[in-house]
Design an enzyme around this catalytic site. Structure first.
Site, PDB file in Angstrom:
ATOM      1  N   LYS A   1       3.923  -8.058   0.846  1.00  0.00           N
ATOM      2  CA  LYS A   1       3.894  -7.634  -0.666  1.00  0.00           C
ATOM      3  C   LYS A   1       2.452  -6.731  -0.902  1.00  0.00           C
ATOM      4  O   LYS A   1       1.098  -8.338  -0.267  1.00  0.00           O
ATOM      5  CB  LYS A   1       4.651  -8.278  -0.735  1.00  0.00           C
ATOM      6  CG  LYS A   1       5.266  -7.579  -2.760  1.00  0.00           C
ATOM      7  CD  LYS A   1       6.536  -7.087  -2.478  1.00  0.00           C
ATOM      8  CE  LYS A   1       7.027  -6.510  -3.373  1.00  0.00           C
ATOM      9  NZ  LYS A   1       8.399  -6.151  -3.344  1.00  0.00           N
TER      10      LYS A   1
ATOM     11  N   ASP B   1       7.452  -0.136  -4.710  1.00  0.00           N
ATOM     12  CA  ASP B   1       7.861  -1.110  -5.222  1.00  0.00           C
ATOM     13  C   ASP B   1       8.440  -0.452  -7.135  1.00  0.00           C
ATOM     14  O   ASP B   1       7.650   0.178  -7.354  1.00  0.00           O
ATOM     15  CB  ASP B   1       7.604  -2.618  -5.002  1.00  0.00           C
ATOM     16  CG  ASP B   1       8.048  -4.063  -5.332  1.00  0.00           C
ATOM     17  OD1 ASP B   1       9.078  -4.205  -5.623  1.00  0.00           O
ATOM     18  OD2 ASP B   1       7.372  -3.930  -6.979  1.00  0.00           O
TER      19      ASP B   1
END
Ligand code: GLU
Length: 456
Positions: A112, A152
């Site tokens: 991430k 995201d």
């Protein structure tokens, strides 16, 4: 006392996994070593991003990529652009992503990244210049077989486009180094819809196995959704397409509740999609939903505002359901909670839901984000496969693969919940999908790490 800095969100995710693993680890103590090792990211890259604003001034932000685990495939996970971004949040997200990706059954590790850059209120030119600067550094650390970022919160199709272009020009290479690309330049059909659709495909299995009377083709089945971004929009559109009723959506400034029996219409959800692309807020709802059918509540989330609701789908961000809100949902009649967001429920809210499940019939069945929302990254995995083949599959092909992945993910969680939760499931007690998702994801990653000599 640990000498590490406090990382509240990461510690919350770690505690949750640790609790779920207790019964499994007491039967298989050899896996304790894997649990110790898997907590530490393989690598974290942290960098400076200097970009030029519209007045020609230099602005600076922090950039990050947490390359958590690559035992199952290249690091894979989104880039979050939000002022709250810090290492605790990105470590929690990368950790969760590792097990989520394992549950898709595809060959993807976990990662991430992102930045504390706030895209809200920025011009397209500022966003483009930020993306160019961000990718100037990130491009040294990613690659189609190394690490494949995606969207995201704050990173959608526009940002993925700018980032992809920056990489392609810098490297003179058109490669599948990002997913969520445009359909005409390497993207997959159904990727924008995938997280929301996948949540609903997962929920359909939960309904069949617990409360078949709540079929999503019935308008009497009422669904509360939070958020108004990509996940919430496509979750709502799928619920509306199937025939059930969406009673709420929300954003960081407040909640929009439908007052009519019919709930949100497809047109209003689509108008919200357009509004969000322009950086607008739901508080301006009268411009796209006139006629008094909706009610706006500033500074509120939907959970305490809805009545007679069977399904709740937190789809905004982490920790968006508190203990009190979970109690309000139980009172409102909710029987199924599935997270479209990552770690949408606080630990205390999960305790409220799980306590009702353990009482048997009539309890709430809770599915964590790493299971219920894995459809997004799953179609990212399918985008990677299409890029490797230089082919584009039809929307029908991708949607049917997504359905299959969500079915497999549900069955894996259900089986592992039966086997590894350490609970007495006699009577009407449903297996814990929380334990199931956590233990099944962990075993898959741990076994691959062992085979590759990373613990023994
Ligand atoms: N950010 C999404 C998630 O939380 C998608 C990641 C991806 O497609 O790589 O799973």
């Amino acid at each position: 006392m640990s000498n590490l800095p406090s990382e509240p969100e990461f510690e919350q995710a770690l505690n949750e996994l640790s609790e779920s693993l207790k019964p499994f680890l007491s039967e298989h103590p050899e896996y304790a070593k894997a649990f110790e090792i898997v907590q530490i990211p393989e690598r974290i890259v942290q960098f400076r991003v200097v970009w030029e604003d519209d007045s020609g001034k230099a602005q600076v932000n922090r950039g990050f990529r947490v390359q958590y685990n690559s035992a199952l495939g290249p690091y894979k996970g989104g880039l979050r652009l939000h002022p709250s971004v810090n290492l605790s949040i990105l470590k929690f997200l990368g950790f969760e992503q590792t097990f989520k990706n394992a549950l898709t059954g595809l060959s993807m590790g976990g990662g991430k990244g992102g930045s504390d850059f706030n895209p809200k209120g920025k011009s397209d030119n500022e966003i483009r210049r930020f993306c160019n600067s961000f990718m100037a550094e990130l491009s040294r650390h990613i690659g189609k077989d190394t690490d494949v970022p995606a969207g995201d919160i704050g990173t959608g199709g526009r940002e993925v486009g700018f980032l992809f272009g920056a990489y392609r020009r810098a490297r003179n290479e058109f490669a599948g180094i990002l997913t969520g690309k445009g359909a005409s330049w390497g993207g997959s059909h159904i990727r924008p819809e995938a997280t929301g659709y996948g949540v609903i495909y997962y929920v359909e299995h939960m309904i069949k196995n617990s409360c078949p009377e709540f079929s999503l083709d019935k308008p009497s089945t009422r669904v509360a959704i939070s958020g108004a971004g990509n996940v919430a929009q496509f979750t709502a559109l799928k619920v509306i397409e199937l025939g059930a009723t969406v009673v709420s959506l929300s954003d960081s400034k407040g909640a929009l509740i439908s007052k009519s029996e019919k709930g949100f219409s497809k047109e209003v959800v689509e108008a919200i999609g357009e509004l969000k692309l322009k950086g607008g807020y739901l508080e301006s709802y009268q411009s796209f939903a006139p006629g008094g059918e909706y009610e706006y509540h500033a500074d509120k989330r939907p959970w305490t505002l809805v009545e007679n609701v069977q399904i709740a789908l937190p789809s905004a961000t982490q920790n968006e359901v508190s203990k009190e809100e979970a109690e309000a949902l139980v009172k409102a009649g909710v029987r199924i909670v599935a997270e479209g967001s990552n770690m949408g429920c606080t630990a205390e809210a999960i305790d409220v839901f799980e306590a009702t499940r353990k009482q048997g019939k009539g309890g709430v069945w809770y599915a964590p984000g790493k299971a219920a929302n894995c459809g997004g990254v799953a179609v990212s995995g399918l985008e990677m496969s299409q890029n490797s083949q230089r082919l584009t599959w039809t929307p029908q092909e991708v949607d049917s693969k997504l359905k299959g992945i969500m079915t497999d993910c549900f069955n894996i969680c259900l089986d592992a919940g039966k086997k590894f939760s350490g609970e007495d499931l006699s009577g009407d007690v449903l297996p814990s999908l929380l334990s199931g998702a956590n233990v099944a994801g962990f075993i898959k990653v741990a076994d691959a790490m062992k085979a590759q000599g990373e613990w023994w």
